[in-house]
Design a protein around this motif. Structure first.
Motif, short mmCIF file in Angstrom:
data_model
loop_
_atom_site.label_atom_id
_atom_site.label_comp_id
_atom_site.label_asym_id
_atom_site.label_seq_id
_atom_site.Cartn_x
_atom_site.Cartn_y
_atom_site.Cartn_z
N GLN A 1 -1.30 4.74 3.81
CA GLN A 1 -0.91 5.21 5.14
C GLN A 1 -0.26 6.58 5.04
N VAL A 2 -0.74 7.53 5.85
CA VAL A 2 -0.15 8.86 5.87
C VAL A 2 0.23 9.22 7.30
N VAL A 3 1.38 9.88 7.42
CA VAL A 3 1.94 10.24 8.72
C VAL A 3 2.40 11.69 8.64
N CYS A 4 2.10 12.48 9.65
CA CYS A 4 2.58 13.85 9.71
C CYS A 4 3.29 14.06 11.04
N VAL A 5 4.52 14.55 10.97
CA VAL A 5 5.33 14.81 12.16
C VAL A 5 5.63 16.31 12.22
N SER A 6 5.39 16.93 13.37
CA SER A 6 5.65 18.36 13.50
C SER A 6 6.09 18.70 14.91
N ASP A 7 6.84 19.82 15.02
CA ASP A 7 7.21 20.34 16.33
C ASP A 7 6.22 21.40 16.79
N SER A 8 5.09 21.49 16.09
CA SER A 8 4.07 22.49 16.41
C SER A 8 2.70 21.83 16.54
N LEU A 9 2.18 21.81 17.77
CA LEU A 9 0.83 21.27 17.97
C LEU A 9 -0.21 22.13 17.26
N GLU A 10 0.04 23.42 17.20
CA GLU A 10 -0.89 24.32 16.52
C GLU A 10 -0.97 24.00 15.04
N PRO B 1 0.82 -1.21 0.00
CA PRO B 1 0.00 0.00 0.00
C PRO B 1 0.86 1.27 0.00
N SER B 2 0.38 2.29 -0.68
CA SER B 2 1.13 3.54 -0.82
C SER B 2 1.19 4.28 0.51
N GLU B 3 2.25 5.09 0.69
CA GLU B 3 2.43 5.77 1.97
C GLU B 3 3.15 7.11 1.79
N LEU B 4 2.87 8.03 2.70
CA LEU B 4 3.49 9.37 2.68
C LEU B 4 3.75 9.81 4.11
N MET B 5 4.94 10.36 4.32
CA MET B 5 5.25 11.01 5.59
C MET B 5 5.59 12.47 5.32
N VAL B 6 5.04 13.35 6.14
CA VAL B 6 5.35 14.78 6.05
C VAL B 6 6.02 15.20 7.34
N VAL B 7 7.18 15.87 7.22
CA VAL B 7 7.84 16.48 8.36
C VAL B 7 7.73 17.99 8.16
N ALA B 8 7.07 18.67 9.09
CA ALA B 8 6.77 20.08 8.87
C ALA B 8 6.89 20.89 10.15
N ASP B 9 7.33 22.14 10.00
CA ASP B 9 7.27 23.09 11.11
C ASP B 9 6.30 24.21 10.72
N ASP B 10 6.28 25.28 11.50
CA ASP B 10 5.27 26.31 11.24
C ASP B 10 5.55 27.15 9.99
N SER B 11 6.61 26.80 9.24
CA SER B 11 6.82 27.45 7.94
C SER B 11 5.99 26.78 6.85
N ALA B 12 5.37 25.67 7.20
CA ALA B 12 4.55 24.93 6.22
C ALA B 12 3.15 25.55 6.14
N GLN B 13 2.56 25.46 4.95
CA GLN B 13 1.18 25.91 4.75
C GLN B 13 0.24 24.76 5.10
N PRO B 14 -0.61 24.90 6.13
CA PRO B 14 -1.49 23.80 6.54
C PRO B 14 -2.34 23.23 5.40
N ALA B 15 -2.86 24.12 4.54
CA ALA B 15 -3.70 23.66 3.43
C ALA B 15 -2.90 22.81 2.46
N PHE B 16 -1.63 23.19 2.23
CA PHE B 16 -0.79 22.42 1.32
C PHE B 16 -0.52 21.02 1.88
N VAL B 17 -0.17 20.98 3.18
CA VAL B 17 0.13 19.68 3.81
C VAL B 17 -1.10 18.79 3.78
N ALA B 18 -2.26 19.35 4.10
CA ALA B 18 -3.49 18.55 4.08
C ALA B 18 -3.75 17.98 2.69
#
Length: 439
Positions: free
Chosen positions: A263-272, A232-249
């Motif tokens: 399977q999709v995974v998003c890792v960030s240092d920003s809960l917001e 199955p296809s998979e994607l991981m995104v590593v992002a901080d607050d310089s990322a555009q939320p709409a783009f990541v979504a």
């Protein structure tokens, strides 16, 4: 969606777990289909196409007229896009042409290597709910550049027994020799054994569902090579607050819509940021024709918080994602320490879909953690390396004793004799010549 506020190593087995493929009954089905296709040829392929896909076909091979007519139905705008993608994929794979080499490892010992194409390749193009014409480019273009003599394309037909026009067009411009209207286990079996009109191939390429994956694994036991492990296809995104939320979504959804087991995974240092991405997912989901599929996939999505960039990159390397998007001010750190990923996309304007279609890199990638040991598909996968050597009489005389002692130590007396018999012959020749000189 599962949310984690830390990614401690104790959680890694859970966080890295992928959807499990069925075994048992699936393996039995693959064995049954393979045996029937091996014995009955195309009649068996037609039988299973009717049984599994509910389509009755009089002929499995796309005729020249059907191919030409179908390819002509592709709208001009799509043709233009496909041709542009082909150009970029060609450029990227042309740059991978291997250069042979030749050297003397010792005086009189000349060794060299050259790459030659795999002669006959089969490429499997999924059809079903989304005919993947882009995969034709990713597989047929490097096969063409490598110089493969025969490229056979298998793809499931639609309910009218036709192949999607975009697949026909992509195949036409990339040098495919034959198109077969068959999918699933029976298609892989036909490529493995060959039938009346479907050539037996040396290597099979292409993604597919769990049935295709299991069939490719079975093909290996029958002496046919495959490209790489696929699931199955998979994607991981590593992002901080310089990322555009709409783009990541949008990136997460582009992977989730592939299938319910994506399977999709998003890792960030920003809960917001994670909350904003989650809100965007809910906004964008209703706009998707494949909303139900994406929602099902998102049930297994993981949102991970990690304030430690070292912890984050260590987790990325452990997970070994098929696709990895990095949008971070710490981009250089992540690139310097990245070890395991199939294909990487950097910055807000490098969506994974660009690599899927048009940027030039290959979208056939290892999944399920196999990026720890496999790379993305490339020109080398359509070629094989042959090594050569020539040893002079004088140089061999200096090697023979070492060959002899190494072979005898391994208990391989014939290996040793292959060296000493030549050495003995040289000694006799030398002795004869010496006696003749004396006379």
């Amino acid at each position: 969606m599962r949310k984690y506020k830390n990614i401690a190593r104790t959680l890694w087995p859970e966080l890295c777990a992928r959807p499990k493929l069925q075994t048992g009954a699936l393996d039995e089905l693959v064995q049954t289909v393979f045996e029937k296709v091996k014995k009955e040829g195309e009649e068996a392929v037609k039988f299973y196409t009717q049984q599994f896909d509910k389509i009755e076909l009089s002929s499995l091979v796309v005729s020249a007229e059907e191919w030409e007519t179908g390819a002509a139905k592709v709208p001009p705008a799509l043709k233009k896009a496909i041709l542009r993608a082909k150009k970029n994929v060609e450029q990227f794979h042309e740059a991978q042409r291997p250069e042979g080499f030749s050297l003397e490892t010792e005086p009189g010992i000349r060794c060299w290597q050259k790459s030659v194409p795999v002669e006959k390749v089969g490429i499997y193009i999924p059809g079903g709910t989304a005919p993947l014409f882009s995969t034709v480019l990713m597989l047929a273009v490097p096969a063409q550049i490598a110089g493969c003599e025969q490229v056979v394309l298998c793809t499931p037909p639609d309910k009218q027994g036709k192949v999607a026009p975009a697949i026909l067009f992509a195949a036409k411009i990339t040098g495919v020799n034959r198109i077969v209207k068959a999918g699933g286990i029976q298609a892989i079996a036909a490529l493995t054994f060959g039938t009346e009109n479907i050539p037996k191939v040396d290597k099979i390429f292409g993604p597919g569902n769990q049935y295709v994956t299991a069939a490719k694994q079975k093909a290996q036991t029958e002496g046919v090579a495959i490209d790489l492990p696929a699931g199955p296809s998979e994607l991981m995104v590593v992002a901080d607050d310089s990322a555009q939320p709409a783009f990541v979504a949008s990136d997460l959804l582009s992977q989730a819509e592939h299938g319910t087991d994506s399977q999709v995974v998003c890792v960030s240092d920003s809960l917001e940021l994670l909350e904003k991405i989650n809100d965007e997912l809910e906004k964008q989901l209703p706009q998707l024709p494949r909303e139900a599929i994406a929602r099902a996939a998102l049930k297994n999505a993981r949102f991970l918080f990690s304030a430690d960039k070292t912890e984050t990159i260590n987790f990325v390397n452990e997970y070994a994602p098929e696709h990895l998007i990095i949008v971070s001010r710490e981009e250089d750190f992540y690139l310097q320490n990245l070890k395991n990923a199939g294909s990487v996309f950097l910055g807000n304007y490098s969506p994974e879909s660009a690599g899927d279609y048009i940027s030039g890199t290959n979208h056939t990638l290892p999944t399920g953690g196999f990026a720890r040991s496999y790379g993305s598909l490339g020109l080398d996968d359509f070629m094989k390396k042959i090594s050569f050597q020539r040893i002079s009489r004088e140089a061999f005389g200096k090697l023979a004793a070492d060959i002899d002692i190494m072979a005898k130590t391994e208990g391989l007396q014939a290996h040793a004799r292959a060296a000493t018999i030549r050495l003995d012959a040289e000694r006799k020749t030398g002795l004869t010549q010496s006696n003749q000189e004396k006379e």
